[in-house]
Design an enzyme around this catalytic site. Structure first.
Site, PDB file in Angstrom:
ATOM      1  N   GLN A   1      -4.859  -1.024   9.226  1.00 18.01           N
ATOM      2  CA  GLN A   1      -3.998  -2.848   9.012  1.00 18.01           C
ATOM      3  C   GLN A   1      -5.232  -3.908   9.393  1.00 18.01           C
ATOM      4  O   GLN A   1      -4.787  -4.346  10.880  1.00 18.01           O
ATOM      5  CB  GLN A   1      -2.869  -2.593   8.839  1.00 18.01           C
ATOM      6  CG  GLN A   1      -2.817  -4.165   7.832  1.00 18.01           C
ATOM      7  CD  GLN A   1      -3.109  -3.841   6.583  1.00 18.01           C
ATOM      8  OE1 GLN A   1      -3.095  -3.182   6.377  1.00 18.01           O
ATOM      9  NE2 GLN A   1      -3.915  -5.309   6.226  1.00 18.01           N
TER      10      GLN A   1
ATOM     11  N   LYS B   1       1.100  -1.216  -0.070  1.00 16.54           N
ATOM     12  CA  LYS B   1      -0.019  -0.182   0.506  1.00 16.54           C
ATOM     13  C   LYS B   1       0.862   1.301   0.131  1.00 16.54           C
ATOM     14  O   LYS B   1       0.363   2.615  -0.597  1.00 16.54           O
ATOM     15  CB  LYS B   1      -0.979   0.148   1.175  1.00 16.54           C
ATOM     16  CG  LYS B   1      -2.064  -1.290   1.031  1.00 16.54           C
ATOM     17  CD  LYS B   1      -2.322  -1.394   2.376  1.00 16.54           C
ATOM     18  CE  LYS B   1      -3.963  -2.760   2.441  1.00 16.54           C
ATOM     19  NZ  LYS B   1      -4.691  -2.604   3.450  1.00 16.54           N
TER      20      LYS B   1
ATOM     21  N   ASP C   1     -11.328   3.182   3.766  1.00 12.47           N
ATOM     22  CA  ASP C   1     -10.947   1.772   4.259  1.00 12.47           C
ATOM     23  C   ASP C   1     -12.941   1.523   4.350  1.00 12.47           C
ATOM     24  O   ASP C   1     -13.133   0.763   3.979  1.00 12.47           O
ATOM     25  CB  ASP C   1     -10.964   0.737   5.480  1.00 12.47           C
ATOM     26  CG  ASP C   1      -9.938  -0.128   5.343  1.00 12.47           C
ATOM     27  OD1 ASP C   1     -10.029  -0.393   4.165  1.00 12.47           O
ATOM     28  OD2 ASP C   1      -9.817  -0.547   6.347  1.00 12.47           O
TER      29      ASP C   1
END
Ligand code: NAP
Length: 282
Positions: free
Chosen positions: A94, A50, A117
């Site tokens: 994460q 990422k 997200d």
């Protein structure tokens, strides 16, 4: 029929290039901060990928790596700092987090405007009410791949197999917003094969290697396989038996090289959306 392959690597590369160009033209370098807790090797690989993609797109990227023992309160303090930091447009925590930290508490602590997200209840609520804003990255990637095929979603019979918060539910909501007629199937669904055979568009996210067989697929269907499963021999396979399904489908995603590459490209897209929205509001 032999299916045309939906090339996720190529679609993701085009999307990353488009996002980078749009950011350049808008004269902004969106700021993405990725927070990782603990030392799970697979999570660190995802985070590195990422970070690299963000840097390559001209974004300002920072990774905050925290020890597994960090307390929930300390992590929430860090999130509060990132929420308040004007240089940060997008925050990604994460997952999974260590067991002593409540993932819901951390996600709910995010500023919804920076939740790239798309998991904050405010963003999930916008999606559920048919007004998608920041949408979870993998489901967003699924919709981008469907758009690539040119297959009309309005009025289409769509079946989503799997109802997770991360994938199945948001995909079903996005397909509904795109005017498909959606069935959401799961482990308690009776006669899965018959449900799947009804689908003109079939999206599978169950995490069971090659569960969906060729005879479950309607002739001419569009099949999106989100699953990533490693078999005993080390080979990566999807949730769909690819070779069999490709004999019947009109379009199909491979694994690897289908949905997988889209997730990071969608993250960049979300970060640019968040950056632009924050600048309009500022
Ligand atoms: P998950 O949270 O484990 O959810 C799986 C869903 O599938 C659940 O709704 C479950 O039903 C259903 N299910 C499980 N076994 C089934 C069966 N035998 N028949 C029918 N339904 C069944 O998984 P997830 O996070 O959605 O991930 C699904 C897959 O996508 C995994 O392989 C994962 O690795 C992959 N994935 C890929 C990406 C990417 O490409 N970047 C991102 C995320 C996930 P119940 O709700 O009834 O338990």
């Amino acid at each position: 029929m032999t299916a045309a392959i939906i090339d996720g690597r190529a679609a993701a590369a085009r999307l990353r290039a488009r996002v980078a160009a749009e950011a350049r033209e808008a004269g902004i370098a969106p700021g993405l901060t990725v927070v990782i807790v603990g030392d799970d090797p697979a999570s660190h690989v995802y985070v590195r990928n990422k970070a690299r993609a963000a840097a390559n797109a001209g974004f300002r990227e920072a990774t905050i790596a925290l020890p597994a023992e960090i307390t929930e309160a300390a992590l929430l303090d860090i999130i509060a700092g990132l929420n308040a930091d004007d240089a940060v447009d997008g925050i990604l925590v994460q997952l999974p987090l260590p067991r002593h930290i409540r993932a819901e508490a951390v996600i709910e602590a995010l500023d919804p405007a920076k939740d790239v997200d798309g998991l904050h209840p405010v963003n999930a609520g916008h999606l559920a009410s048919g007004h998608p804003g920041l949408v979870p990255c993998t489901p967003k990637g699924v919709m981008t791949l469907l758009a690539e095929t040119g297959v009309a979603l309005a009025g289409a019979r769509a079946v989503v197999l799997g109802r997770s918060v991360l994938v199945g539910r948001p995909v079903a909501a996005l397909l509904t917003a795109a005017d498909a007629t959606v069935t959401l199937a799961h482990s308690r669904t009776r006669d899965l094969a018959t449900e799947c055979r009804r689908a003109e568009v079939l999206v599978v996210a169950v995490g069971r290697a090659e569960l969906v067989r060729g005879h479950w697929i309607a002739e001419g269907a569009t099949v999106i396989d989100v699953g990533i499963n490693r078999r005993a021999d080390g080979r990566l396979v999807g949730d769909v038996a690819f070779a069999e399904a490709a004999q019947r489908a009109a379009w199909i995603t491979p694994v690897p090289g289908g949905v997988g590459p889209m997730t990071i490209a969608s993250l960049l897209e979300n970060t640019l959306i968040a950056a632009k929205a924050r600048r309009v509001l500022a």
